[in-house]
Design a protein around this motif. Structure first.
Motif, short mmCIF file in Angstrom:
data_model
loop_
_atom_site.label_atom_id
_atom_site.label_comp_id
_atom_site.label_asym_id
_atom_site.label_seq_id
_atom_site.Cartn_x
_atom_site.Cartn_y
_atom_site.Cartn_z
N ILE A 1 0.68 -1.30 -0.13
CA ILE A 1 0.13 -0.02 -0.02
C ILE A 1 1.06 1.14 -0.01
O ILE A 1 1.85 1.33 0.68
CB ILE A 1 -0.75 0.19 1.44
N VAL B 1 0.10 5.34 0.14
CA VAL B 1 -0.95 6.50 0.48
C VAL B 1 -0.18 7.71 0.10
O VAL B 1 0.97 8.09 0.70
CB VAL B 1 -1.37 6.32 1.64
N ASP B 2 -0.43 8.82 -0.68
CA ASP B 2 -0.09 10.07 -0.96
C ASP B 2 -0.73 10.98 0.34
O ASP B 2 -1.81 11.52 0.30
CB ASP B 2 -0.72 10.45 -2.21
N CYS C 1 -4.42 12.94 1.07
CA CYS C 1 -5.22 12.33 1.75
C CYS C 1 -5.75 13.39 2.58
O CYS C 1 -5.16 14.46 2.97
CB CYS C 1 -4.44 11.53 2.67
N CYS D 1 -11.26 4.51 4.44
CA CYS D 1 -10.44 3.43 4.31
C CYS D 1 -10.31 2.75 6.00
O CYS D 1 -10.34 1.54 5.82
CB CYS D 1 -9.03 3.84 3.88
N ALA E 1 -9.36 1.30 -1.05
CA ALA E 1 -8.68 2.02 -2.08
C ALA E 1 -9.85 2.66 -3.01
O ALA E 1 -9.52 4.09 -3.29
CB ALA E 1 -7.63 1.49 -2.82
N CYS F 1 -11.63 5.61 -1.67
CA CYS F 1 -11.24 7.10 -1.40
C CYS F 1 -11.45 8.19 -2.22
O CYS F 1 -11.37 7.91 -3.34
CB CYS F 1 -9.59 6.88 -1.26
N GLN G 1 -8.64 9.50 -4.07
CA GLN G 1 -7.79 8.57 -4.53
C GLN G 1 -6.49 8.54 -4.30
O GLN G 1 -5.33 8.59 -5.24
CB GLN G 1 -7.93 8.81 -6.44
N ILE H 1 -4.92 6.48 -2.17
CA ILE H 1 -4.35 5.31 -2.02
C ILE H 1 -3.96 4.48 -3.28
O ILE H 1 -4.86 4.28 -4.05
CB ILE H 1 -5.36 4.23 -1.05
N ARG H 2 -2.79 3.84 -3.14
CA ARG H 2 -2.46 3.01 -4.36
C ARG H 2 -2.31 1.71 -3.72
O ARG H 2 -1.44 1.61 -3.04
CB ARG H 2 -1.34 3.64 -5.31
N THR H 3 -2.33 0.67 -4.55
CA THR H 3 -2.00 -0.56 -4.14
C THR H 3 -1.34 -1.57 -5.37
O THR H 3 -1.55 -1.04 -6.48
CB THR H 3 -3.33 -1.58 -3.80
N ASP H 4 -0.38 -2.26 -4.88
CA ASP H 4 0.36 -3.07 -5.92
C ASP H 4 0.52 -4.40 -5.18
O ASP H 4 0.78 -4.58 -4.10
CB ASP H 4 1.98 -2.51 -6.08
#
Length: 75
Positions: free
Chosen positions: A3, A5-6, A10, A16, A50, A53, A56, A58-61
């Motif tokens: 995860i 998160v910017d 935020c 979340c 994610a 949000c 936006q 939150i990014r997940t990889d």
């Protein structure tokens, strides 16, 4: 899974935190604290969080993809 998160983006809406409370928590009124490498069993909750949000942030990889990308960049 990873995860990212910017935290500048935020705004502390805490969607979340409601959808994946094991991975996301608010410290105080607006400071988000999160687990960058959560358990794979939480994957669906985290993906929903994610997607929910409003900004936006939150990014997940998938961790495997992130490691492959890092190795390719290092070479």
């Amino acid at each position: 899974m990873r995860i990212v998160v910017d935290l500048v983006r935020c705004q502390g809406y805490a969607q979340c935190c409601f959808l994946a409370p094991q991975a996301f928590k608010l410290a105080g009124e607006e400071a988000l604290v999160y687990h960058p490498n959560p358990d794979v069993a939480q994957r669906q909750q985290i993906l929903r969080a994610a997607a929910a949000c409003p900004v936006q942030a939150i990014r997940t990889d998938r961790l495997e993809d992130a490691e492959l990308t890092h190795e390719a960049e290092s070479a």
